[in-house]
Design a protein around this motif. Structure first.
Motif, PDB file in Angstrom:
ATOM      1  N   ASN A  33       0.837  -1.229  -0.087  1.00 42.12           N
ATOM      2  CA  ASN A  33       0.085  -0.024   0.000  1.00 42.12           C
ATOM      3  C   ASN A  33       0.866   1.429  -0.132  1.00 42.12           C
ATOM      4  O   ASN A  33       2.150   1.438   0.530  1.00 42.12           O
ATOM      5  N   MET A  34       0.604   2.134  -0.658  1.00 40.33           N
ATOM      6  CA  MET A  34       1.233   3.716  -0.981  1.00 40.33           C
ATOM      7  C   MET A  34       0.733   4.668  -0.449  1.00 40.33           C
ATOM      8  O   MET A  34      -0.682   4.920  -0.223  1.00 40.33           O
ATOM      9  N   ALA A  35       1.317   5.642   0.058  1.00 39.61           N
ATOM     10  CA  ALA A  35       0.938   6.905   0.590  1.00 39.61           C
ATOM     11  C   ALA A  35       1.806   8.146   0.265  1.00 39.61           C
ATOM     12  O   ALA A  35       2.960   7.820   0.045  1.00 39.61           O
ATOM     13  N   TRP A  36       1.075   9.267   0.285  1.00 41.86           N
ATOM     14  CA  TRP A  36       1.965  10.455   0.161  1.00 41.86           C
ATOM     15  C   TRP A  36       1.918  11.332   1.455  1.00 41.86           C
ATOM     16  O   TRP A  36       0.651  11.419   1.852  1.00 41.86           O
ATOM     17  N   PHE A  37       2.933  11.771   1.972  1.00 42.06           N
ATOM     18  CA  PHE A  37       3.144  12.635   2.994  1.00 42.06           C
ATOM     19  C   PHE A  37       3.785  14.182   2.612  1.00 42.06           C
ATOM     20  O   PHE A  37       4.262  13.970   1.603  1.00 42.06           O
ATOM     21  N   ARG A  38       3.572  15.048   3.477  1.00 46.46           N
ATOM     22  CA  ARG A  38       4.385  16.264   3.188  1.00 46.46           C
ATOM     23  C   ARG A  38       4.816  16.893   4.628  1.00 46.46           C
ATOM     24  O   ARG A  38       4.214  16.473   5.743  1.00 46.46           O
ATOM     25  N   GLN A  39       5.959  17.545   4.671  1.00 46.17           N
ATOM     26  CA  GLN A  39       6.366  18.281   5.807  1.00 46.17           C
ATOM     27  C   GLN A  39       7.017  19.645   5.627  1.00 46.17           C
ATOM     28  O   GLN A  39       7.820  19.700   4.709  1.00 46.17           O
ATOM     29  N   ALA A  40       6.194  20.472   6.107  1.00 46.86           N
ATOM     30  CA  ALA A  40       6.589  22.052   5.923  1.00 46.86           C
ATOM     31  C   ALA A  40       7.690  22.475   7.036  1.00 46.86           C
ATOM     32  O   ALA A  40       7.640  21.717   8.107  1.00 46.86           O
ATOM     33  N   PRO A  41       8.510  23.333   6.742  1.00 43.29           N
ATOM     34  CA  PRO A  41       9.268  23.737   7.716  1.00 43.29           C
ATOM     35  C   PRO A  41       8.815  24.143   9.264  1.00 43.29           C
ATOM     36  O   PRO A  41       7.868  24.752   9.430  1.00 43.29           O
ATOM     37  N   GLY A  42       9.262  23.583  10.129  1.00 40.56           N
ATOM     38  CA  GLY A  42       8.748  23.644  11.725  1.00 40.56           C
ATOM     39  C   GLY A  42       7.445  22.815  12.085  1.00 40.56           C
ATOM     40  O   GLY A  42       6.981  23.019  12.962  1.00 40.56           O
ATOM     41  N   LYS A  43       6.842  22.100  10.931  1.00 42.17           N
ATOM     42  CA  LYS A  43       5.902  21.541  11.236  1.00 42.17           C
ATOM     43  C   LYS A  43       6.217  19.737  11.097  1.00 42.17           C
ATOM     44  O   LYS A  43       7.060  19.193  10.553  1.00 42.17           O
ATOM     45  N   GLU A  44       4.987  19.212  11.720  1.00 41.37           N
ATOM     46  CA  GLU A  44       5.287  17.559  11.620  1.00 41.37           C
ATOM     47  C   GLU A  44       4.909  17.100   9.931  1.00 41.37           C
ATOM     48  O   GLU A  44       4.157  17.713   9.409  1.00 41.37           O
ATOM     49  N   ARG A  45       5.445  15.909   9.947  1.00 40.78           N
ATOM     50  CA  ARG A  45       5.164  15.305   8.526  1.00 40.78           C
ATOM     51  C   ARG A  45       3.536  14.714   8.647  1.00 40.78           C
ATOM     52  O   ARG A  45       3.175  14.357   9.591  1.00 40.78           O
ATOM     53  N   GLU A  46       2.754  15.207   7.809  1.00 43.46           N
ATOM     54  CA  GLU A  46       1.413  14.897   7.643  1.00 43.46           C
ATOM     55  C   GLU A  46       0.861  13.913   6.350  1.00 43.46           C
ATOM     56  O   GLU A  46       1.524  14.000   5.392  1.00 43.46           O
ATOM     57  N   PHE A  47       0.135  13.341   6.869  1.00 45.80           N
ATOM     58  CA  PHE A  47      -0.610  12.110   5.666  1.00 45.80           C
ATOM     59  C   PHE A  47      -1.282  13.073   4.811  1.00 45.80           C
ATOM     60  O   PHE A  47      -2.258  13.902   5.322  1.00 45.80           O
TER      61      PHE A  47
END
Length: 121
Positions: A33-47
């Motif tokens: 199973n596959m997913a995309w996450f992102r992480q902005a500066p100073g923030k947690e990685r989010e689904f």
């Protein structure tokens, strides 16, 4: 080991579209199973979005539902994230991940190195 390499990031204007790709190698892609996450500066990685191994089920975070679409091509060992109507708050490093279960947590076995998406307003 399953290697994941993201591509397609870059500079985009607010309101434009962008498609990210994540190419897998090393193991049987269709097993995961596959997913995309992102992480902005100073923030947690989010689904952001996830898709089951056979594309039968997808899941989206509320923040991107209706704007982003996840898909996969098992013949090409690639998962995609189509990003439409991009907003300045979408600016982040985007990661793909592979795992045994489709979950919204960080509990995935394999991660790519990330690709930067920069949004100009």
């Amino acid at each position: 080991q399953l290697q994941l390499i993201e591509s397609g990031g870059g500079l985009v204007q607010a309101g434009d579209s962008l498609r990210l790709s994540c190419a897998a190698s090393g193991r049987t892609f269709s097993n995961y199973n596959m997913a995309w996450f992102r992480q902005a500066p100073g923030k947690e990685r989010e689904f952001l979005a996830g898709i089951t191994w056979n594309s039968m089920r997808t899941d989206y975070a509320d923040s991107v539902k209706g704007r982003f679409t996840i898909s996969r091509d098992n013949a090409k060992n690639t998962v995609y994230l189509q990003m439409n109507s991009v907003k300045p708050e979408d600016m982040a490093v985007y990661y793909c991940a592979a795992g045994s279960f489709l979950v919204r947590s960080l509990d995935y076995s394999y991660w790519g190195q990330g690709t930067q998406v920069t949004v100009s307003s």
